[in-house]
Design a protein around this motif. Structure first.
Motif, PDB file in Angstrom:
ATOM      1  N   ALA A  81      29.877  -7.698 -16.323  1.00  0.00           N
ATOM      2  CA  ALA A  81      29.336  -8.531 -17.332  1.00  0.00           C
ATOM      3  C   ALA A  81      28.228  -8.122 -18.171  1.00  0.00           C
ATOM      4  CB  ALA A  81      29.022  -9.981 -16.749  1.00  0.00           C
ATOM      5  N   ASP A  82      27.313  -7.229 -17.458  1.00  0.00           N
ATOM      6  CA  ASP A  82      25.953  -6.639 -17.881  1.00  0.00           C
ATOM      7  C   ASP A  82      26.150  -5.887 -19.256  1.00  0.00           C
ATOM      8  OD1 ASP A  82      24.775  -8.051 -15.684  1.00  0.00           O
ATOM      9  OD2 ASP A  82      24.747  -6.111 -14.596  1.00  0.00           O
ATOM     10  N   PHE A  83      27.340  -5.289 -19.300  1.00  0.00           N
ATOM     11  CA  PHE A  83      27.771  -4.075 -20.204  1.00  0.00           C
ATOM     12  C   PHE A  83      27.648  -5.052 -21.686  1.00  0.00           C
ATOM     13  CE2 PHE A  83      30.475  -1.273 -22.634  1.00  0.00           C
ATOM     14  CZ  PHE A  83      29.644  -0.302 -22.848  1.00  0.00           C
ATOM     15  N   SER A  84      28.060  -6.276 -21.704  1.00  0.00           N
ATOM     16  CA  SER A  84      28.096  -7.112 -22.833  1.00  0.00           C
ATOM     17  C   SER A  84      26.627  -7.170 -23.700  1.00  0.00           C
ATOM     18  CB  SER A  84      28.497  -8.588 -22.574  1.00  0.00           C
ATOM     19  OG  SER A  84      27.735  -9.146 -21.873  1.00  0.00           O
ATOM     20  N   THR A  85      25.593  -6.997 -22.788  1.00  0.00           N
ATOM     21  CA  THR A  85      24.211  -7.120 -23.309  1.00  0.00           C
ATOM     22  C   THR A  85      24.138  -5.678 -24.247  1.00  0.00           C
ATOM     23  OG1 THR A  85      23.483  -8.406 -21.508  1.00  0.00           O
ATOM     24  CG2 THR A  85      21.836  -7.117 -22.945  1.00  0.00           C
ATOM     25  N   ASP A  86      24.418  -4.673 -23.594  1.00  0.00           N
ATOM     26  CA  ASP A  86      24.292  -3.393 -24.249  1.00  0.00           C
ATOM     27  C   ASP A  86      25.190  -3.413 -25.589  1.00  0.00           C
ATOM     28  OD1 ASP A  86      22.736  -2.675 -22.120  1.00  0.00           O
ATOM     29  OD2 ASP A  86      24.420  -1.248 -21.396  1.00  0.00           O
ATOM     30  N   VAL A  87      26.485  -3.928 -25.490  1.00  0.00           N
ATOM     31  CA  VAL A  87      27.486  -3.853 -26.774  1.00  0.00           C
ATOM     32  C   VAL A  87      26.636  -4.931 -27.824  1.00  0.00           C
ATOM     33  CG1 VAL A  87      29.725  -4.521 -27.652  1.00  0.00           C
ATOM     34  CG2 VAL A  87      29.113  -3.370 -25.391  1.00  0.00           C
ATOM     35  N   ALA A 117      31.484 -13.193 -23.403  1.00  0.00           N
ATOM     36  CA  ALA A 117      29.873 -13.476 -23.779  1.00  0.00           C
ATOM     37  C   ALA A 117      29.574 -13.602 -25.119  1.00  0.00           C
ATOM     38  CB  ALA A 117      29.274 -11.986 -23.312  1.00  0.00           C
ATOM     39  N   MET A 118      30.746 -13.088 -26.117  1.00  0.00           N
ATOM     40  CA  MET A 118      30.270 -13.253 -27.620  1.00  0.00           C
ATOM     41  C   MET A 118      31.872 -13.745 -28.400  1.00  0.00           C
ATOM     42  SD  MET A 118      28.499  -9.276 -28.332  1.00  0.00           S
ATOM     43  CE  MET A 118      29.486  -8.475 -27.252  1.00  0.00           C
ATOM     44  N   PRO A 119      31.892 -14.996 -28.069  1.00  0.00           N
ATOM     45  CA  PRO A 119      33.250 -15.589 -28.445  1.00  0.00           C
ATOM     46  C   PRO A 119      33.126 -15.678 -30.090  1.00  0.00           C
ATOM     47  CG  PRO A 119      31.619 -17.194 -27.647  1.00  0.00           C
ATOM     48  CD  PRO A 119      31.329 -15.993 -27.023  1.00  0.00           C
ATOM     49  N   GLU A 120      31.906 -15.724 -30.736  1.00  0.00           N
ATOM     50  CA  GLU A 120      31.498 -15.817 -32.179  1.00  0.00           C
ATOM     51  C   GLU A 120      31.754 -14.449 -32.753  1.00  0.00           C
ATOM     52  OE1 GLU A 120      27.854 -14.429 -30.699  1.00  0.00           O
ATOM     53  OE2 GLU A 120      29.232 -15.583 -30.088  1.00  0.00           O
ATOM     54  N   ARG A 121      31.832 -13.343 -32.076  1.00  0.00           N
ATOM     55  CA  ARG A 121      31.784 -12.026 -32.579  1.00  0.00           C
ATOM     56  C   ARG A 121      33.021 -11.314 -32.560  1.00  0.00           C
ATOM     57  NH1 ARG A 121      25.649  -9.621 -32.411  1.00  0.00           N
ATOM     58  NH2 ARG A 121      26.139  -8.130 -33.933  1.00  0.00           N
ATOM     59  N   VAL A 237      37.315 -16.430 -21.589  1.00  0.00           N
ATOM     60  CA  VAL A 237      37.724 -15.449 -22.530  1.00  0.00           C
ATOM     61  C   VAL A 237      38.705 -16.520 -23.693  1.00  0.00           C
ATOM     62  CG1 VAL A 237      38.998 -13.653 -23.389  1.00  0.00           C
ATOM     63  CG2 VAL A 237      37.835 -13.567 -21.319  1.00  0.00           C
ATOM     64  N   SER A 238      38.308 -16.748 -24.593  1.00  0.00           N
ATOM     65  CA  SER A 238      38.982 -17.916 -25.212  1.00  0.00           C
ATOM     66  C   SER A 238      39.729 -17.220 -26.643  1.00  0.00           C
ATOM     67  CB  SER A 238      37.761 -18.818 -26.129  1.00  0.00           C
ATOM     68  OG  SER A 238      36.649 -18.072 -26.857  1.00  0.00           O
ATOM     69  N   GLN A 239      39.442 -15.922 -26.837  1.00  0.00           N
ATOM     70  CA  GLN A 239      40.116 -15.126 -28.034  1.00  0.00           C
ATOM     71  C   GLN A 239      41.402 -14.884 -27.429  1.00  0.00           C
ATOM     72  OE1 GLN A 239      37.285 -14.517 -26.437  1.00  0.00           O
ATOM     73  NE2 GLN A 239      35.728 -13.686 -28.118  1.00  0.00           N
TER      74      GLN A 239
END
Length: 297
Positions: A81-87, A117-121, A237-239
């Motif tokens: 999950a930490d990688f989402s911050t980097d991305v 972590a980024m459902p809007e993107r 994960v909603s996508q």
């Protein structure tokens, strides 16, 4: 398209001082699709099928290196999950408001983590030959023995395996012909035919040697991270997740993929007659819906 696509390599400095490296291919103004590599690391280059798909669908293809691979600095104690911050930081720097993600094998959990972590993107995800949550090779009885035993030893004795692997790497760098033969061991029939082609072997050798430039530990750590708590739940994960998996996968049996399908709210299973290493053969089919989803609504 007669000439191969040029791949530009770059890196950013993250807020904690680490470097995150990535490569870019395709059109600068194309539809952004991020690619997360498997445990071998080192993003694919020189693959004709990929180049044709990037050109056909007008994609800006960003291949992101995880901590410890290529130019990305290690990150001790990390979770998937930490990688989402980097991305997210990378997407901010590059001005990517909306994008899709393709993750293969050990890279697929990271694609799912970013989606959560980024459902809007994150518009859509393709998870190809994905490792499941809590994967334990010793308990996965349908994993082929040629993979199950070494993965079990790796899980239990990582530092011992590192010492052995680093010595083996010294020999393999001197005799890459042995490495080419290793790639086909234990592979499913269709994968074995693909892995035996001269182009695939050469690409595989380059990827492996690039991924092990710092030794074997990044690959070992990657496997351990995938087998540990991911730091998020699949039902977050909603996508739409295009869940690609080989029905004859000897490493991650199909029943693991089916269990993931049941946990994802919007999974589109794509279970195909293949083994574990079919990404190259299906890359056009995999990228088409990702490119379509990433177009701004």
């Amino acid at each position: 398209m007669d000439a191969p696509l040029l791949t530009a390599k770059d890196a950013i400095e993250l807020p904690d001082g680490r470097r995150l490296s990535y490569s870019v291919a395709g059109r600068p103004a194309g539809v952004p699709v991020l690619y997360f590599h498997g445990a071998i690391g080192s993003p694919p280059q020189g693959e004709r099928e990929l180049e044709l798909a990037i050109e056909q669908f007008g994609i800006r293809y960003l291949m992101v290196d995880r901590p410890g691979f290529n130019g990305s600095d290690p990150q001790s104690g990390r979770r998937i999950a930490d990688f989402s911050t980097d991305v997210r930081e990378l997407a901010d720097r590059l001005g990517l408001a909306r994008f899709s993600i393709l993750g293969v094998s050990a890279g697929a959990p990271y694609a799912l983590a970013c989606a959560a972590a980024m459902p809007e993107r994150v518009a859509a995800v393709a998870a190809v030959s994905t490792i499941p949550p809590g994967f334990s090779p010793g308990r996965s009885r349908r994993t082929a023995p040629i993979y199950r035993l070494p993965l079990t030893l790796l899980h239990r004795y990582p530092r011992t395996i590192q010492s052995v692997a680093d010595r083996a790497l010294t020999l393999l760098r001197r005799r890459p012909v042995a490495l080419r033969r290793l790639f086909a061991l234990g592979a499913a029939a269709g994968d074995r035919d693909l892995l035996r082609t001269s182009e695939t072997r050469e690409v595989g050798v380059r990827r492996f040697l690039g991924a092990t430039a710092r030794g074997s530990w990044p690959m070992i750590e990657e496997f351990l991270v995938c087998c540990s708590d991911w730091g998020f739940e699949l039902d977050q994960v909603s996508q739409t997740v295009h869940l690609w998996h080989g029905l004859r996968d000897p490493i991650i049996p199909i029943d693991h993929a089916d269990a993931i399908r049941r946990q994802l709210p919007h999974a589109w299973p794509r279970f195909v007659e293949a083994g574990h290493f079919f990404l190259r053969a299906r890359i056009g089919d995999i990228l088409r819906p990702l490119a379509a989803s990433a177009v701004e609504p």
